[in-house]
Design an enzyme around this catalytic site. Sequence first.
Site, PDB file in Angstrom:
ATOM      1  N   LYS A   1       1.368  -3.207   6.485  1.00  0.00           N
ATOM      2  CA  LYS A   1       1.871  -3.073   5.117  1.00  0.00           C
ATOM      3  C   LYS A   1       3.368  -2.762   5.076  1.00  0.00           C
ATOM      4  CE  LYS A   1      -1.872  -4.240   3.068  1.00  0.00           C
ATOM      5  NZ  LYS A   1      -1.918  -5.516   2.328  1.00  0.00           N
TER       6      LYS A   1
ATOM      7  N   TYR B   1      -2.930  -0.646  10.168  1.00  0.00           N
ATOM      8  CA  TYR B   1      -2.828  -0.975   8.740  1.00  0.00           C
ATOM      9  C   TYR B   1      -1.445  -0.609   8.204  1.00  0.00           C
ATOM     10  CZ  TYR B   1      -4.087  -1.280   3.790  1.00  0.00           C
ATOM     11  OH  TYR B   1      -4.136  -1.621   2.449  1.00  0.00           O
TER      12      TYR B   1
ATOM     13  N   SER C   1       0.866  -1.186   0.000  1.00  0.00           N
ATOM     14  CA  SER C   1       0.000   0.000   0.000  1.00  0.00           C
ATOM     15  C   SER C   1       0.896   1.228   0.000  1.00  0.00           C
ATOM     16  CB  SER C   1      -0.880  -0.006   1.256  1.00  0.00           C
ATOM     17  OG  SER C   1      -1.558   1.235   1.416  1.00  0.00           O
TER      18      SER C   1
END
Length: 227
Positions: free
Chosen positions: A152, A148, A135
């Site tokens: 990533k 998150y 990401s």
Amino acid sequence: MTRTIVITGVSKGLGRAMLEGFIKAGHTVWGCARSEEAIAHLQSTYDPPHQFSSVDVSDARQVDEWAKDVSRHGVPDLIINNAALINQPAPLWEVPAEEFKQLVDVNITGTANVIRAFVPMMLTARKGLIINFSSGWGRSTSPEVAPYCASKWAIEGLTQALAQELPRGMGAIALNPGIINTDMLKICFGDSASAYSSIQDWQQQAVPFILGFTSKDNGSSLTVPSP
């Protein structure tokens, strides 16, 4: 050349878009998602050799059983670790422990489970690519999405290390899909998510881009070009 492609998280979003794009391009897809209802729909929509299974990638036993089933039909040419969760936006200290754990279990452990289950069969053939979805938040950070971001960034590191372990002829690539108007983006951006590229436009860029990867891209951190 027709390829056999394994994709996780195919029930919606980018996973579903890739599934459709690869099949349209003449490739065989073996996909998984947690939703039994969604998997049943996909299996009724696409005839064999395409196959779909209900699998929770955070459960190593389920992933191993899925890989054994897939291996009866051949060795995949391409593995795409796409399945992922995002946390409800909040400062890190307000993210519940269970929510954090579930995200890590899917985004990091799930990716490792798939690699552990599928890569050994690819090593025998000494060919094949593993694409781990990263990401923009795997290469930068923003507030309220710390879990998150952490997951990533971990995918970036995991992929770099894996790339150093693979034999010549194989490859591991960390892929940032870009910013796309998906349900996941709406969790973070709300109505403003609609200002970004549609899934359909992304599919037209992403599918040929991914199919162009070779073992020469081993260890690369790449980004799908904007539509």
